[in-house]
Design a protein around this motif. Structure first.
Motif, PDB file in Angstrom:
ATOM      1  N   ALA A 227      53.034  34.097  69.909  1.00 48.13           N
ATOM      2  CA  ALA A 227      51.680  34.380  69.343  1.00 48.13           C
ATOM      3  C   ALA A 227      50.900  33.147  69.664  1.00 48.13           C
ATOM      4  N   VAL A 228      49.568  33.101  69.760  1.00 48.21           N
ATOM      5  CA  VAL A 228      48.628  31.910  70.040  1.00 48.21           C
ATOM      6  C   VAL A 228      47.628  32.257  69.216  1.00 48.21           C
ATOM      7  N   SER A 229      47.063  31.035  68.598  1.00 49.17           N
ATOM      8  CA  SER A 229      45.825  31.005  68.008  1.00 49.17           C
ATOM      9  C   SER A 229      45.107  29.569  67.965  1.00 49.17           C
ATOM     10  N   ASN A 230      43.985  29.401  67.806  1.00 50.87           N
ATOM     11  CA  ASN A 230      43.159  27.958  67.890  1.00 50.87           C
ATOM     12  C   ASN A 230      42.097  28.249  67.003  1.00 50.87           C
ATOM     13  N   ARG A 231      41.468  26.766  66.427  1.00 51.60           N
ATOM     14  CA  ARG A 231      40.352  26.723  65.627  1.00 51.60           C
ATOM     15  C   ARG A 231      39.242  27.463  66.258  1.00 51.60           C
ATOM     16  N   GLU A 232      39.078  27.141  67.525  1.00 53.22           N
ATOM     17  CA  GLU A 232      37.881  27.556  68.170  1.00 53.22           C
ATOM     18  C   GLU A 232      38.400  28.811  68.885  1.00 53.22           C
ATOM     19  N   THR A 233      38.242  29.880  68.123  1.00 49.40           N
ATOM     20  CA  THR A 233      38.544  31.496  68.654  1.00 49.40           C
ATOM     21  C   THR A 233      38.155  31.870  69.868  1.00 49.40           C
ATOM     22  N   GLU A 234      37.209  31.206  70.469  1.00 48.74           N
ATOM     23  CA  GLU A 234      36.699  31.594  71.689  1.00 48.74           C
ATOM     24  C   GLU A 234      37.395  31.086  72.809  1.00 48.74           C
ATOM     25  N   TRP A 235      38.309  30.464  72.359  1.00 52.58           N
ATOM     26  CA  TRP A 235      39.504  29.758  73.595  1.00 52.58           C
ATOM     27  C   TRP A 235      40.580  30.803  73.813  1.00 52.58           C
ATOM     28  N   ILE A 236      40.687  31.833  73.020  1.00 49.41           N
ATOM     29  CA  ILE A 236      42.014  32.261  72.818  1.00 49.41           C
ATOM     30  C   ILE A 236      42.146  33.506  73.881  1.00 49.41           C
ATOM     31  N   ALA A 237      41.249  34.270  73.854  1.00 47.74           N
ATOM     32  CA  ALA A 237      41.033  35.346  74.849  1.00 47.74           C
ATOM     33  C   ALA A 237      41.279  34.679  76.251  1.00 47.74           C
ATOM     34  N   PRO A 238      40.344  33.890  76.576  1.00 45.73           N
ATOM     35  CA  PRO A 238      40.309  33.232  78.037  1.00 45.73           C
ATOM     36  C   PRO A 238      41.746  32.463  78.521  1.00 45.73           C
ATOM     37  N   PHE A 239      42.439  32.280  77.399  1.00 46.94           N
ATOM     38  CA  PHE A 239      43.628  31.559  77.568  1.00 46.94           C
ATOM     39  C   PHE A 239      44.828  32.733  78.031  1.00 46.94           C
ATOM     40  N   VAL A 240      44.704  33.802  77.397  1.00 47.61           N
ATOM     41  CA  VAL A 240      45.747  34.612  77.455  1.00 47.61           C
ATOM     42  C   VAL A 240      45.440  35.500  78.769  1.00 47.61           C
ATOM     43  N   ALA A 241      44.130  35.721  79.118  1.00 48.39           N
ATOM     44  CA  ALA A 241      43.759  36.160  80.261  1.00 48.39           C
ATOM     45  C   ALA A 241      44.037  35.433  81.297  1.00 48.39           C
ATOM     46  N   GLY A 242      44.021  34.227  81.203  1.00 51.03           N
ATOM     47  CA  GLY A 242      44.357  33.374  82.650  1.00 51.03           C
ATOM     48  C   GLY A 242      45.877  32.938  82.801  1.00 51.03           C
ATOM     49  N   ALA A 243      46.751  33.656  81.889  1.00 51.43           N
ATOM     50  CA  ALA A 243      48.036  33.385  81.858  1.00 51.43           C
ATOM     51  C   ALA A 243      48.598  34.037  83.089  1.00 51.43           C
ATOM     52  N   GLY A 244      48.137  34.727  84.001  1.00 50.33           N
ATOM     53  CA  GLY A 244      48.724  35.727  84.916  1.00 50.33           C
ATOM     54  C   GLY A 244      49.792  36.351  84.468  1.00 50.33           C
ATOM     55  N   ALA A 245      50.780  36.422  85.127  1.00 43.96           N
ATOM     56  CA  ALA A 245      51.996  37.260  85.027  1.00 43.96           C
ATOM     57  C   ALA A 245      52.676  36.795  83.544  1.00 43.96           C
ATOM     58  N   LEU A 246      52.459  35.940  82.920  1.00 41.67           N
ATOM     59  CA  LEU A 246      52.938  35.563  81.788  1.00 41.67           C
ATOM     60  C   LEU A 246      52.206  36.206  80.453  1.00 41.67           C
ATOM     61  N   ARG A 247      51.012  36.836  80.636  1.00 38.01           N
ATOM     62  CA  ARG A 247      50.110  37.089  79.635  1.00 38.01           C
ATOM     63  C   ARG A 247      50.683  38.257  78.651  1.00 38.01           C
ATOM     64  N   ASP A 248      51.676  39.000  79.356  1.00 40.17           N
ATOM     65  CA  ASP A 248      52.215  39.970  78.513  1.00 40.17           C
ATOM     66  C   ASP A 248      53.288  39.471  77.184  1.00 40.17           C
ATOM     67  N   ARG A 249      53.641  38.403  77.654  1.00 39.97           N
ATOM     68  CA  ARG A 249      54.451  37.665  76.450  1.00 39.97           C
ATOM     69  C   ARG A 249      53.640  36.883  75.678  1.00 39.97           C
ATOM     70  N   LEU A 250      52.266  37.099  75.728  1.00 38.50           N
ATOM     71  CA  LEU A 250      51.496  36.162  74.719  1.00 38.50           C
ATOM     72  C   LEU A 250      50.678  37.149  73.860  1.00 38.50           C
ATOM     73  N   THR A 251      50.546  36.878  72.633  1.00 41.17           N
ATOM     74  CA  THR A 251      49.513  37.641  71.644  1.00 41.17           C
ATOM     75  C   THR A 251      48.571  36.755  70.965  1.00 41.17           C
ATOM     76  N   GLY A 252      47.516  36.963  71.327  1.00 40.77           N
ATOM     77  CA  GLY A 252      46.253  36.033  70.778  1.00 40.77           C
ATOM     78  C   GLY A 252      46.015  36.834  69.416  1.00 40.77           C
ATOM     79  N   ALA A 253      45.734  35.742  68.239  1.00 43.05           N
ATOM     80  CA  ALA A 253      45.169  36.033  67.142  1.00 43.05           C
ATOM     81  C   ALA A 253      44.213  35.244  66.642  1.00 43.05           C
ATOM     82  N   GLU A 254      42.864  35.777  66.208  1.00 47.28           N
ATOM     83  CA  GLU A 254      42.004  34.847  66.123  1.00 47.28           C
ATOM     84  C   GLU A 254      41.785  34.432  64.423  1.00 47.28           C
ATOM     85  N   THR A 255      42.436  35.040  63.481  1.00 44.80           N
ATOM     86  CA  THR A 255      42.756  34.806  62.136  1.00 44.80           C
ATOM     87  C   THR A 255      44.207  34.368  61.881  1.00 44.80           C
ATOM     88  N   LEU A 256      44.098  33.384  61.059  1.00 43.51           N
ATOM     89  CA  LEU A 256      45.326  32.997  60.524  1.00 43.51           C
ATOM     90  C   LEU A 256      46.421  34.082  60.091  1.00 43.51           C
TER      91      LEU A 256
END
Length: 465
Positions: free
Chosen positions: A30-59
């Motif tokens: 699971a990944v999160s960040n104070r600047e929430t606008e970073w989260i979706a691009p990071f997950v989308a840019g992970a390529g084949a690894l994105r299925d193992r990543l879950t983005g969360a905007e709130t704590l």
């Protein structure tokens, strides 16, 4: 198990690299960040690894995405920002969960945070991570300080993502509370000294021999295949050979002569002094960085102050190599002496050989020397002091002469070598069975009645001044 195996909060350079490393080794993150606008691009840019990543905007969503018992890795600045995040996340966690600080932290803060979380039934880990962005992505060296239960919970992930040296993961449980962050601090102190030694030798070749940067880079390239083999020597060779696209000049020649620092070198010195230990090579390295920032003063002083009395001729390459090896050994010896003293002071039972082993790959100070250091700590070590180990003594015997020649030459030519000079001064002090501190004690008693020990009688004595 339902939910992610670990949560990484903080998607800066190091946090994003570690998250991808974990995902690549088969762990759901699971990944999160104070600047929430970073989260979706990071997950989308992970390529084949994105299925193992879950983005969360709130704590709350971030914590809810984790399997229990939860493991949260914070990759954010370790001062007030981390304290604020701990306060925010504590109500969302349950007894048995583990919170990890993966940043560079003052180990005193790590000990305080560990006590706070322990009272809430939680585990707090100070995790030293070395290797920069490349290491974090493909295999860092990691220094774990925390409870045995938290290590049992986390070590399969850390061992999977760590750098490997002959198949051995470069990560270890070093002790409780602040042990991991303390070891990382001293690692960085040794790193300061190693870089300063490299810079001083570069300065001697540039200003003394008049060599251009690429020629000096070739020297470091040759050294990278011998007893000085290390990441920093390889890096120095590459930096010195690089050209600036804008000017065509060597890149190093267009870099301003002012070095930055983030504080871990100073922390090493502060803790060494508290423990009554000498770390003058590290002190010299920290001081040299501070002096480098006084550009205007140095530029004016260059026209006003007298220089050396001898010509700055070229020194033989093998002499410089010997000086480098001797100074590197001494810087490591001082660093490990600090670790030994801290182990006793804080009851950590640090395994110094294991520390040397996990530094052999992934971290910034990885070098061929660390094999010898690890072997020394596993063998017979008089007074538990690295410079007295047989293999280390042999290396010093073959290299200390070069250090003497270089320091003497630099002093006569007026070339600054604060770290090399400090290393030689410490070595000569340690090999003196009888030093000059007796006069200091006499003076202390003369003006302050502090007393002294006699060579021929027990107890405290005073002079009839």
């Amino acid at each position: 198990m339902t939910g992610a195996r670990i949560g990484v909060y903080g998607l800066g350079t190091m946090g994003s690299a570690l998250a991808l490393n974990l995902a690549e080794h088969g762990f759901d993150v699971a990944v999160s960040n104070r600047e929430t606008e970073w989260i979706a691009p990071f997950v989308a840019g992970a390529g084949a690894l994105r299925d193992r990543l879950t983005g969360a905007e709130t704590l709350a969503d971030f914590v809810a995405a984790l399997a229990s018992p939860r493991t949260v890795l914070f990759m954010i600045p370790s001062g007030p920002p981390l304290d604020a995040m701990i306060d925010a996340i504590l109500p969302l966690l349950s007894p048995g969960d583990t919170v990890i600080d993966g940043g560079n932290a003052d180990f005193n803060d790590t000990r305080r945070r560990s006590e706070t979380l322990e009272r809430a039934g939680l585990h707090f880990v100070g995790l030293g991570v070395s290797g920069g962005a490349e290491g974090a992505r493909h295999g860092p060296s990691m220094m774990f300080g925390g409870s045995g239960q938290s290590w049992a919970q986390v070590h399969p992930m850390l061992e999977a993502i760590a750098a490997k040296f002959d198949g051995d993961p470069c990560v270890a449980h070093l002790g409780p509370d602040g042990a991991g962050h303390f070891v990382k601090t001293v690692h960085n102190g040794i790193e300061y000294a190693d870089m300063q030694i490299i810079a001083e030798l570069y300065g001697l070749m540039r200003d003394g021999a008049g060599w251009p940067a690429p020629a000096i880079g070739a020297v470091f390239d040759r050294w990278a295949t011998g007893p000085l083999d290390s990441f920093l020597v390889e890096a120095a060779a590459q930096v010195l050979r690089a050209a600036d696209a804008r000017t065509g000049l060597p890149m190093v020649d267009v870099i301003r002569d002012a070095a930055g620092q983030k504080g871990t070198g100073r922390w090493t010195l502060i803790e060494a002094l508290k423990l009554g230990q000498s770390a003058n090579t590290i002190e010299a390295a920290v001081g040299a960085r501070a002096w480098s920032s006084e550009t205007a003063t140095r530029e004016e002083a260059a026209t006003l102050l007298a220089g050396g009395t001898q010509s700055a001729a070229a020194l033989p390459e093998d002499t410089l190599q010997q000086a480098f090896l001797a100074a590197r050994i001494i810087a490591h010896a001082q660093g490990f002496r600090i670790l030994s003293a801290a182990s006793v002071e804080y009851d950590w039972s640090l395994d110094l050989a294991r520390i040397a082993e996990i530094w052999r790959a992934g971290c910034i100070i990885r070098s061929a020397l660390l094999d010898t250091v690890a072997e020394a700590f596993r063998g017979d070590l008089p007074h538990d002091h690295l410079i007295l180990a047989p293999a280390i003594r042999d290396r010093l015997a073959g290299s200390i002469g070069g250090l003497r020649q270089v320091v003497a030459h630099a002093a006569g030519a007026g070339c600054p070598v604060p770290c090399l000079g400090a290393a030689l001064a410490w070595y000569d002090t340690m090999r003196q069975a009888r030093g000059s501190a007796n006069l200091i004690q006499g003076l202390r008693d003369y003006f302050g009645a502090h007393g002294f020990a006699r060579t021929d009688d027990a107890g405290d004595h005073h002079g009839d001044w």
